[in-house]
Design an enzyme around this catalytic site. Structure first.
Site, PDB file in Angstrom:
ATOM      1  N   CYS A 125      47.310  25.570  28.285  1.00  0.00           N
ATOM      2  CA  CYS A 125      48.758  25.405  28.490  1.00  0.00           C
ATOM      3  C   CYS A 125      49.415  26.751  28.765  1.00  0.00           C
ATOM      4  O   CYS A 125      49.949  27.399  27.848  1.00  0.00           O
ATOM      5  CB  CYS A 125      49.388  24.753  27.264  1.00  0.00           C
ATOM      6  SG  CYS A 125      48.730  23.126  26.887  1.00  0.00           S
ATOM      7  N   THR A 159      46.420  20.038  32.917  1.00  0.00           N
ATOM      8  CA  THR A 159      45.275  19.164  33.180  1.00  0.00           C
ATOM      9  C   THR A 159      44.711  18.615  31.865  1.00  0.00           C
ATOM     10  O   THR A 159      44.564  19.366  30.892  1.00  0.00           O
ATOM     11  CB  THR A 159      44.181  19.952  33.941  1.00  0.00           C
ATOM     12  OG1 THR A 159      44.766  20.478  35.119  1.00  0.00           O
ATOM     13  CG2 THR A 159      43.012  19.055  34.314  1.00  0.00           C
ATOM     14  N   ASP A 241      39.856  34.919  35.209  1.00  0.00           N
ATOM     15  CA  ASP A 241      38.776  35.622  35.928  1.00  0.00           C
ATOM     16  C   ASP A 241      37.466  34.842  35.794  1.00  0.00           C
ATOM     17  O   ASP A 241      36.702  34.717  36.752  1.00  0.00           O
ATOM     18  CB  ASP A 241      38.550  37.031  35.334  1.00  0.00           C
ATOM     19  CG  ASP A 241      39.603  38.041  35.792  1.00  0.00           C
ATOM     20  OD1 ASP A 241      40.377  37.724  36.708  1.00  0.00           O
ATOM     21  OD2 ASP A 241      39.634  39.144  35.203  1.00  0.00           O
ATOM     22  N   GLN A 280      30.025  20.065  73.104  1.00  0.00           N
ATOM     23  CA  GLN A 280      29.970  21.405  72.516  1.00  0.00           C
ATOM     24  C   GLN A 280      31.222  21.741  71.694  1.00  0.00           C
ATOM     25  O   GLN A 280      31.130  22.421  70.670  1.00  0.00           O
ATOM     26  CB  GLN A 280      29.774  22.447  73.613  1.00  0.00           C
ATOM     27  CG  GLN A 280      29.243  23.756  73.056  1.00  0.00           C
ATOM     28  CD  GLN A 280      28.969  24.771  74.135  1.00  0.00           C
ATOM     29  OE1 GLN A 280      29.774  24.961  75.058  1.00  0.00           O
ATOM     30  NE2 GLN A 280      27.851  25.438  74.045  1.00  0.00           N
ATOM     31  N   GLN A 337      39.693  15.238  61.680  1.00  0.00           N
ATOM     32  CA  GLN A 337      39.811  15.324  63.143  1.00  0.00           C
ATOM     33  C   GLN A 337      38.581  14.701  63.825  1.00  0.00           C
ATOM     34  O   GLN A 337      38.716  13.964  64.807  1.00  0.00           O
ATOM     35  CB  GLN A 337      39.958  16.807  63.540  1.00  0.00           C
ATOM     36  CG  GLN A 337      40.338  17.034  64.983  1.00  0.00           C
ATOM     37  CD  GLN A 337      41.761  16.553  65.280  1.00  0.00           C
ATOM     38  OE1 GLN A 337      42.579  16.429  64.378  1.00  0.00           O
ATOM     39  NE2 GLN A 337      42.031  16.257  66.534  1.00  0.00           N
ATOM     40  N   GLU A 364      45.236  27.025  39.430  1.00  0.00           N
ATOM     41  CA  GLU A 364      44.506  28.220  38.945  1.00  0.00           C
ATOM     42  C   GLU A 364      44.811  29.469  39.771  1.00  0.00           C
ATOM     43  O   GLU A 364      43.939  30.298  40.033  1.00  0.00           O
ATOM     44  CB  GLU A 364      43.004  27.947  38.899  1.00  0.00           C
ATOM     45  CG  GLU A 364      42.661  27.204  37.633  1.00  0.00           C
ATOM     46  CD  GLU A 364      41.302  27.545  37.105  1.00  0.00           C
ATOM     47  OE1 GLU A 364      40.614  26.592  36.732  1.00  0.00           O
ATOM     48  OE2 GLU A 364      40.921  28.723  37.031  1.00  0.00           O
TER      49      GLU A 364
HETATM   50  N1  CAA Z   1      41.976  41.077  32.949  1.00  0.00           N
HETATM   51  C1  CAA Z   1      42.488  41.830  31.918  1.00  0.00           C
HETATM   52  N2  CAA Z   1      43.765  42.316  31.923  1.00  0.00           N
HETATM   53  C2  CAA Z   1      44.530  42.026  32.997  1.00  0.00           C
HETATM   54  C3  CAA Z   1      44.062  41.263  34.084  1.00  0.00           C
HETATM   55  C4  CAA Z   1      42.722  40.789  34.024  1.00  0.00           C
HETATM   56  N3  CAA Z   1      42.193  40.074  35.025  1.00  0.00           N
HETATM   57  N4  CAA Z   1      45.054  41.132  34.974  1.00  0.00           N
HETATM   58  C5  CAA Z   1      46.109  41.800  34.497  1.00  0.00           C
HETATM   59  N5  CAA Z   1      45.791  42.343  33.304  1.00  0.00           N
HETATM   60  C6  CAA Z   1      46.623  43.183  32.447  1.00  0.00           C
HETATM   61  C7  CAA Z   1      47.082  44.428  33.210  1.00  0.00           C
HETATM   62  O1  CAA Z   1      46.134  45.464  33.137  1.00  0.00           O
HETATM   63  C8  CAA Z   1      48.372  44.765  32.503  1.00  0.00           C
HETATM   64  O2  CAA Z   1      48.034  45.413  31.286  1.00  0.00           O
HETATM   65  P1  CAA Z   1      48.861  46.712  30.736  1.00  0.00           P
HETATM   66  O3  CAA Z   1      50.235  46.290  30.423  1.00  0.00           O
HETATM   67  O4  CAA Z   1      48.086  47.132  29.528  1.00  0.00           O
HETATM   68  O5  CAA Z   1      48.818  47.714  31.840  1.00  0.00           O
HETATM   69  C9  CAA Z   1      48.918  43.397  32.126  1.00  0.00           C
HETATM   70  O6  CAA Z   1      47.807  42.487  32.108  1.00  0.00           O
HETATM   71  C10 CAA Z   1      49.964  42.898  33.088  1.00  0.00           C
HETATM   72  O7  CAA Z   1      49.378  42.847  34.363  1.00  0.00           O
HETATM   73  P2  CAA Z   1      50.245  42.763  35.688  1.00  0.00           P
HETATM   74  O8  CAA Z   1      51.262  43.868  35.675  1.00  0.00           O
HETATM   75  O9  CAA Z   1      49.298  42.705  36.832  1.00  0.00           O
HETATM   76  O10 CAA Z   1      51.006  41.359  35.487  1.00  0.00           O
HETATM   77  P3  CAA Z   1      51.966  40.556  36.449  1.00  0.00           P
HETATM   78  O11 CAA Z   1      53.032  39.968  35.644  1.00  0.00           O
HETATM   79  O12 CAA Z   1      52.339  41.395  37.624  1.00  0.00           O
HETATM   80  O13 CAA Z   1      51.071  39.286  36.933  1.00  0.00           O
HETATM   81  C11 CAA Z   1      49.466  37.993  38.126  1.00  0.00           C
HETATM   82  C12 CAA Z   1      49.845  39.321  37.456  1.00  0.00           C
HETATM   83  C13 CAA Z   1      48.074  38.263  38.669  1.00  0.00           C
HETATM   84  C14 CAA Z   1      50.379  37.612  39.264  1.00  0.00           C
HETATM   85  C15 CAA Z   1      49.418  36.847  37.051  1.00  0.00           C
HETATM   86  O14 CAA Z   1      50.715  36.490  36.637  1.00  0.00           O
HETATM   87  C16 CAA Z   1      48.711  35.620  37.556  1.00  0.00           C
HETATM   88  O15 CAA Z   1      47.487  35.567  37.549  1.00  0.00           O
HETATM   89  N6  CAA Z   1      49.461  34.572  37.968  1.00  0.00           N
HETATM   90  C17 CAA Z   1      48.877  33.296  38.321  1.00  0.00           C
HETATM   91  C18 CAA Z   1      48.784  32.432  37.114  1.00  0.00           C
HETATM   92  C19 CAA Z   1      47.775  31.345  37.283  1.00  0.00           C
HETATM   93  O16 CAA Z   1      46.705  31.515  37.848  1.00  0.00           O
HETATM   94  N7  CAA Z   1      48.092  30.175  36.737  1.00  0.00           N
HETATM   95  C20 CAA Z   1      47.210  29.083  36.768  1.00  0.00           C
HETATM   96  C21 CAA Z   1      47.346  28.292  35.508  1.00  0.00           C
HETATM   97  S1  CAA Z   1      45.883  27.451  35.065  1.00  0.00           S
HETATM   98  C22 CAA Z   1      45.768  26.085  36.036  1.00  0.00           C
HETATM   99  O17 CAA Z   1      46.376  25.932  37.052  1.00  0.00           O
HETATM  100  C23 CAA Z   1      44.721  25.183  35.551  1.00  0.00           C
HETATM  101  C24 CAA Z   1      45.015  23.751  35.495  1.00  0.00           C
HETATM  102  O18 CAA Z   1      45.365  23.194  34.487  1.00  0.00           O
HETATM  103  C25 CAA Z   1      44.707  22.996  36.724  1.00  0.00           C
END
Ligand code: CAA
Length: 381
Positions: A125, A159, A241, A280, A337, A364
């Protein structure tokens, strides 16, 4: 099922189990589950008994103990059967992974093992009505209630939410701290104050259960927090990730199904007195579809392999998810298509694949957010 170059006999056996389940159990009911937007409760139970759910969780915690690479092999086959089913299945790993990443051993035993062993469902969530791509902008709050945490807010597009027994909730104890104020808390579904909305009437992946969850003064014990207050955002990012290769594998499964259907149909369908596969213009489409699916799989495998080696793979996971999702969309569109007017009807399987693929570019992390992650990593180097 065509063997894939480079896999061990054990990995091919694992694929075979998932493929048989997809072929014999999932495909025969996929269209009717889609039509009725019906959640496949019985099939989920069967999938669990075969070890096809909670695939990356350790065996001692009730999971199947697969590497992320092997999980991707399984998930591609399941998604080849029906991606809505695959999404429901992967959502459990997604919900329990923050606990695997950030919890104490005692918390893992209490919050992963009972769910995974019994084949119960859990939900991740993070997303909210006003915070999708901007995950750090979430508005759900967690307050210190003395002997408990008190959660208030709403989560959207969750989900498995209607069938889950447990929620992994991300909430803020101090919005001025932005991402540094976010916590990760495990909330049992039966906790008073939780209400679950209706099953969303989606365009595709219609058998997967997607609901809103609302938290109204929901009180959970103090030891339900995973990691320290403020660790939640990093736990969520690390979870994504690890999960994005598996979502990419869903896209590979959809793309493969579409290209197989299109190839078979192009040999059967006659126009101008010959099979349309002799043209083709169409052969080039088939060649590009197969190449796109293979390239998606290789990017997926690389990101999974890196994570299995304990290496950081943010950029590779995002590349895999972005490329595989966009490829699934274009391959399924081309499959429609090639089928022509027939492809645009529900009598044939490819229109469902096209509708299903669209979600891969949204959930995601959208394809645009994957590009943000990729570009930021490139610019840091
Ligand atoms: N691993 C570890 N730390 C990380 C990281 C990672 N992959 N990515 C960012 N961080 C850390 C950064 O290092 C930073 O740390 P510090 O403050 O110590 O420097 C902190 O997190 C903040 O990082 P950002 O400044 O990059 O953060 P941001 O606010 O700019 O956002 C973003 C980054 C990549 C856009 C993020 O908001 C994001 O991934 N958004 C998408 C969200 C998403 O994927 N949602 C899907 C929900 S799940 C779903 O859909 C599943 C379902 O149920 C179907």
């Amino acid at each position: 099922m065509v063997p894939l170059a480079g896999l061990s006999p054990e990995q091919e056996s694992l694929r075979e189990i998932a493929y048989r389940f997809a072929l014999d159990k999932i495909r025969p009911v996929a269209a009717s589950l889609d039509e009725r937007a019906e959640f496949p409760t019985g099939l989920i139970r069967e999938g669990h008994s075969l070890g096809l759910i909670n695939v990356t969780l350790p065996v001692e915690l009730g999971g199947s103990g697969l590497s992320i690479f092997d999980a991707c092999l399984v998930i591609e086959e399941i998604a080849w059967g029906c991606s809505g089913f695959a999404t429901s299945m992967v959502a459990n790993d997604l919900a329990l992974t923050p606990i695997r990443i950030g919890a104490t051993e005692d918390q893992k035993r209490r919050f992963i093992e009972p769910i995974a062993s019994a084949g119960l469902l859990a939900s991740f969530c993070l997303t909210e009505p006003g915070a999708g791509s901007d995950a750090a902008g979430l508005q759900t709050t967690v307050d210190d209630g003395g002997d408990c945490w008190i959660i208030n807010g709403a989560k959207q597009w969750i989900t498995n939410a209607g069938h889950a027994s447990q929620y992994t909730v991300f909430a803020s104890f101090d919005k001025t701290k932005k991402h540094k104020g976010i916590c990760c808390i495990v909330v049992p579904r039966t906790t008073p104050g939780i209400s679950v909305g209706h099953h969303e009437n989606k365009m595709g992946q219609r058998c997967s259960d997607t609901c809103r969850v609302t938290f109204d003064n929901v009180r959970v014990p103090k030891d339900h927090m995973i990691g320290a207050p403020g660790d939640g955002f990093k736990i969520a990012m690390q979870t994504l990730d690890a999960s994005r290769p598996m979502t990419a594998a869903i896209a590979v499964g959809i793309g493969r199904a579409a290209s197989e259907y299109a190839l078979a149909y192009s040999k059967e369908r006659k126009q101008f007195g010959v099979s349309i596969s002799t043209f083709q213009g169409l052969q080039f489409m088939l060649a590009d579809m197969a190449t796109g699916v293979d390239a998606s799989r290789l990017l997926t495998w690389r990101s999974a392999w890196l994570l299995d080696q304990g290496k950081s793979a943010s950029i590779e996971s995002s590349m895999a998810k972005r490329f595989a999702a966009d490829t699934a969309m274009s391959v399924t569109t081309d499959a429609v298509q090639i089928y022509g007017g027939y492809g645009y009807t529900k009598e044939y399987p490819v229109e469902k694949l096209m509708r299903d693929a669209k979600l891969l570019q949204i959930y995601e992390g959208t394809s645009q957010i994957q590009r943000v992650v990729i570009a930021r990593e490139l610019l840091k180097r």
